[in-house]
Design a protein around this motif. Structure first.
Motif, short mmCIF file in Angstrom:
data_model
loop_
_atom_site.label_atom_id
_atom_site.label_comp_id
_atom_site.label_asym_id
_atom_site.label_seq_id
_atom_site.Cartn_x
_atom_site.Cartn_y
_atom_site.Cartn_z
N ALA A 353 -22.33 1.80 -37.85
CA ALA A 353 -21.58 2.89 -38.00
C ALA A 353 -19.91 2.47 -37.78
CB ALA A 353 -21.82 3.92 -37.00
N LEU A 354 -19.75 1.46 -37.18
CA LEU A 354 -18.09 1.22 -36.92
C LEU A 354 -18.06 0.09 -37.91
CD1 LEU A 354 -17.58 1.13 -33.23
CD2 LEU A 354 -16.95 3.03 -34.86
N SER A 355 -18.94 -0.49 -38.82
CA SER A 355 -18.63 -1.86 -39.64
C SER A 355 -18.04 -1.30 -40.94
CB SER A 355 -20.19 -2.39 -39.84
OG SER A 355 -19.82 -3.26 -41.09
N PRO A 356 -16.91 -1.92 -41.46
CA PRO A 356 -16.40 -1.49 -42.71
C PRO A 356 -17.52 -1.56 -43.95
CG PRO A 356 -15.21 -3.22 -41.85
CD PRO A 356 -16.32 -3.20 -40.59
N LEU A 357 -18.42 -2.28 -43.84
CA LEU A 357 -19.53 -2.04 -44.84
C LEU A 357 -20.27 -0.95 -45.00
CD1 LEU A 357 -21.10 -3.92 -46.93
CD2 LEU A 357 -22.80 -4.37 -45.08
N ALA A 358 -20.10 -0.07 -43.72
CA ALA A 358 -20.85 1.29 -44.06
C ALA A 358 -19.74 2.40 -44.54
CB ALA A 358 -20.99 1.81 -42.41
N THR A 359 -18.71 1.93 -44.54
CA THR A 359 -17.81 2.71 -45.11
C THR A 359 -17.83 2.37 -46.77
OG1 THR A 359 -16.27 2.49 -43.28
CG2 THR A 359 -15.25 3.36 -45.43
N LEU A 360 -17.94 1.15 -47.00
CA LEU A 360 -17.92 0.70 -48.46
C LEU A 360 -19.27 1.52 -48.89
CD1 LEU A 360 -17.09 -2.69 -48.59
CD2 LEU A 360 -15.68 -0.90 -48.99
N GLN A 361 -20.41 1.48 -48.22
CA GLN A 361 -21.61 2.14 -48.86
C GLN A 361 -21.38 3.71 -49.01
OE1 GLN A 361 -24.42 1.00 -45.69
NE2 GLN A 361 -24.95 -1.03 -46.58
N ARG A 362 -20.46 4.20 -48.45
CA ARG A 362 -20.35 5.53 -48.66
C ARG A 362 -19.30 5.77 -49.86
NH1 ARG A 362 -19.33 5.92 -43.07
NH2 ARG A 362 -17.02 6.16 -43.49
N GLY A 363 -19.19 4.92 -50.70
CA GLY A 363 -18.36 4.84 -52.05
C GLY A 363 -17.00 4.47 -51.93
N TYR A 364 -16.66 3.82 -50.99
CA TYR A 364 -15.02 3.44 -50.84
C TYR A 364 -15.44 2.01 -51.25
CZ TYR A 364 -14.11 7.60 -48.05
OH TYR A 364 -13.83 9.01 -47.70
N ALA A 365 -13.99 1.38 -51.71
CA ALA A 365 -13.77 0.25 -52.12
C ALA A 365 -12.45 -0.28 -51.57
CB ALA A 365 -13.93 0.00 -53.72
N VAL A 366 -12.26 -1.76 -51.67
CA VAL A 366 -10.94 -2.28 -51.16
C VAL A 366 -10.47 -3.15 -52.06
CG1 VAL A 366 -10.02 -4.03 -49.64
CG2 VAL A 366 -12.09 -2.30 -48.73
N LEU A 367 -9.23 -2.67 -52.42
CA LEU A 367 -8.49 -3.53 -53.94
C LEU A 367 -7.59 -4.51 -53.13
CD1 LEU A 367 -7.90 -3.41 -56.75
CD2 LEU A 367 -6.17 -1.77 -56.18
N GLN A 368 -7.99 -5.71 -53.77
CA GLN A 368 -7.26 -6.93 -53.35
C GLN A 368 -6.42 -7.82 -54.56
OE1 GLN A 368 -10.63 -8.87 -51.41
NE2 GLN A 368 -9.25 -8.90 -49.56
#
Length: 411
Positions: A353-368
Motif C-alpha cells: 500500500a505504501l509502495s509508489p508502484l501502487a500509486t502508479l497502478q491507480r492511474g498516476y504517472a511520473v514525468l522525467q
C-alpha cells in the motif's frame, strides 16, 4: 691545581706532602660530629690525644686539644661520648699523618641527642626501612637460632634457658659482640652478617639487658639499622628497654620487650603445642565419627525409599511427563508459526500500500526529463524536449509540443 707528573718526571715525596698540606690548609676551621673512641693523657704533656669515630662508617681520625680545654669541659669528657668539635685540619708532612686540632668541644646533651636520634629516625622512616610490609614472619619452629649478645651476659642466659625450657630441641649459634661502647655497633653488624650468611640459621636474636639512653646509642646506629634492613634472615630485637625505643626496635621484624620475651616469641612451648595436638586429634576423631554416622543414616534413608525398590516407577512417570511436554511443544510451535504467517501477510499488505508502484497502478504517472530528473512543474519545460513517463507496467517516451502553466487560486 693538579700536579703534572709522569713516569719520566715523577714528583718527589716532599712535593706531594707539601701539596697535601696546602690542600688541607685550605679547608679552614670545620665543625665535626663524632664519638670519642679513645682518650690519652700523657704525663708532662700539655696536649690531650683523642680518637674521633664516625657514628655510621668505620672511619676515625686523630684529634688533639690543649689540656686546659680538655680539663675545663663540664661534665668531663669520657670515652664513648658524642661530641661536636670545632677544629683545624692539619697534615704533618714529616710523619705523613692527618689530624684535627680542637679549638672548642661541645658535649651533645641528652635533649640534643634525642633530637638527633629523632631526626635520624625520620630520615630512615622516609626511606621505608620501618615499613610494616617489609617485616617478615618468624618461622614457627626454627631449627637453629642465631644469638648476638655480650659474652657471659644475663641476656644470653635468659634467652637460652627460656628457649630450651620451652622447646628442648632448639639449637643456638651464638656470636659474641660488644653490647656497649664505641665498637658495639660495628661488632654487632659483623656478627649479624656472619649469622645471616649461614643457611641453617632461621632467625637472629640481638639481645641486651636494657640500659640508659647513652648505653643504647649503638642500637640506633644508622649502619646497624641498614644492616638489619638488608638481612635476609628475620631479626628479633631484644634490647629490653621499655621507656625508650632504639631504632633497632623499629627496623627489626619483631620487637621483644626483654630477652625472656624474645625466647617466647622465637620458639613455641612444647607443652602447649602437645596439648594443642591432643585437642586437635580429639576434634578430628569426633568430626570423622560424626560424618560417618551422618553418611550411614543417609544411606539407610536412601535404601528405604520406594523408588529404590522398583526404579522403573520413576521411569514410567518421567516418560508420561515427556510425552505431555512434547505435545505442548508441538502446539505452542504451531500457534507461533500461524501468528508469524499472519503478521507477514499484514506487513506485506502494508508495504504494498505504501509502495509508489501502487500509486502508479491507480492511474498516476511520473514525468522525467532526459537526465532522469522528476519534472514537478511546467515551468522550464521547452517545446520539443524529450521526456519519459513512468507508468505502473513500464515507461513511455514522449516529446513535448508545448507547456503551459495553470493558474492556481488559494481559498
Amino acid at each position: 691545581m693538579a700536579l703534572e707528573t709522569s713516569l719520566e718526571k715523577p714528583a718527589p715525596v716532599r712535593t706531594i706532602a707539601n701539596a697535601i698540606t696546602g690542600w688541607i690548609d685550605r679547608l679552614g676551621v670545620v665543625w665535626v660530629e663524632g664519638q670519642v673512641a679513645q682518650v690519652s693523657r700523657r704525663p708532662g704533656v700539655n696536649t690531650v690525644f683523642m680518637t674521633l669515630r664516625d657514628s655510621v662508617a668505620d672511619i676515625s681520625v686523630p684529634v688533639t686539644c690543649s689540656r686546659v680545654l680538655f680539663d675545663g669541659l663540664e661534665p668531663p669528657l669520657v670515652e664513648g661520648a658524642s661530641v661536636v668539635i670545632q677544629a683545624k685540619p692539619s697534615y704533618y708532612a714529616n710523619r705523613g699523618t692527618f689530624s684535627l686540632y680542637a679549638r672548642d668541644i661541645r658535649m651533645v646533651g641528652l635533649g640534643e641527642l634525642l633530637a638527633r636520634l629523632e631526626q635520624r629516625r625520620q630520615l630512615l622512616a622516609a626511606e621505608g626501612l620501618f615499613a610494616l610490609e617489609r617485616k617478615r614472619r618468624l618461622p614457627f619452629l626454627p631449627g637453629r637460632v642465631g644469638l648476638i649478645t655480650a659474652p657471659r651476659s644475663a641476656a644470653e642466659k635468659d634467652v637460652v634457658e627460656n628457649a630450651t625450657r620451652r622447646w628442648p630441641g632448639v639449637e643456638f649459634e651464638t656470636v659474641y659482640a660488644a653490647m656497649q661502647g664505641t665498637r658495639s655497633a660495628l661488632e654487632v653488624i659483623e656478627a649479624l652478617e656472619r649469622l645471616d650468611g649461614r643457611a641453617d640459621v632461621d632467625v637472629i636474636v640481638i639481645a641486651r639487658g636494657g640500659g640508659s639512653v647513652e648505653d643504647l646509642l649503638p642500637f640506633s646506629d644508622e649502619g646497624l639499622v641498614r644492616a638489619v634492613a638488608k638481612a635476609g634472615t628475620p631479626v628479633v630485637s631484644a634490647i629490653g628497654h621499655e621507656p625508650d625505643t632504639p631504632l633497632l626496635d623499629l627496623v627489626a621484624d619483631v620487637r621483644a620487650s626483654t630477652p625472656t620475651d624474645a625466647a617466647k616469641l622465637t620458639v613455641p612451648d612444647v607443652a602447649t603445642e602437645t596439648t594443642g595436638v591432643a585437642h586437635a586429634r580429639d576434634r578430628l576423631r569426633r568430626a570423622v565419627r560424626t560424618q560417618l554416622a551422618r553418611e550411614e543414616a543417609g544411606l539407610h534413608a536412601l535404601r528405604s525409599r520406594p523408588a529404590l525398590a522398583d526404579p522403573r516407577t520413576l521411569l514410567d512417570v518421567r516418560a508420561d511427563e515427556l510425552v505431555g511436554l512434547c505435545d505442548r511443544i508441538r502446539r505452542t510451535l504451531g500457534h507461533r508459526l500461524d501468528r508469524a504467517a499472519d503478521d507477514i501477510a499484514h506487513q506485506r499488505a502494508r508495504a504494498r500500500a505504501l509502495s509508489p508502484l501502487a500509486t502508479l497502478q491507480r492511474g498516476y504517472a511520473v514525468l522525467q526529463d532526459d537526465a532522469g530528473h522528476v519534472v514537478t512543474s511546467a515551468a522550464g519545460v521547452d517545446a520539443g524536449a524529450a521526456m519519459s513517463v513512468r507508468v505502473a507496467d513500464g515507461r513511455i517516451h514522449v516529446t513535448t509540443t508545448h507547456a503551459e502553466l495553470e493558474e492556481t487560486h488559494g481559498e
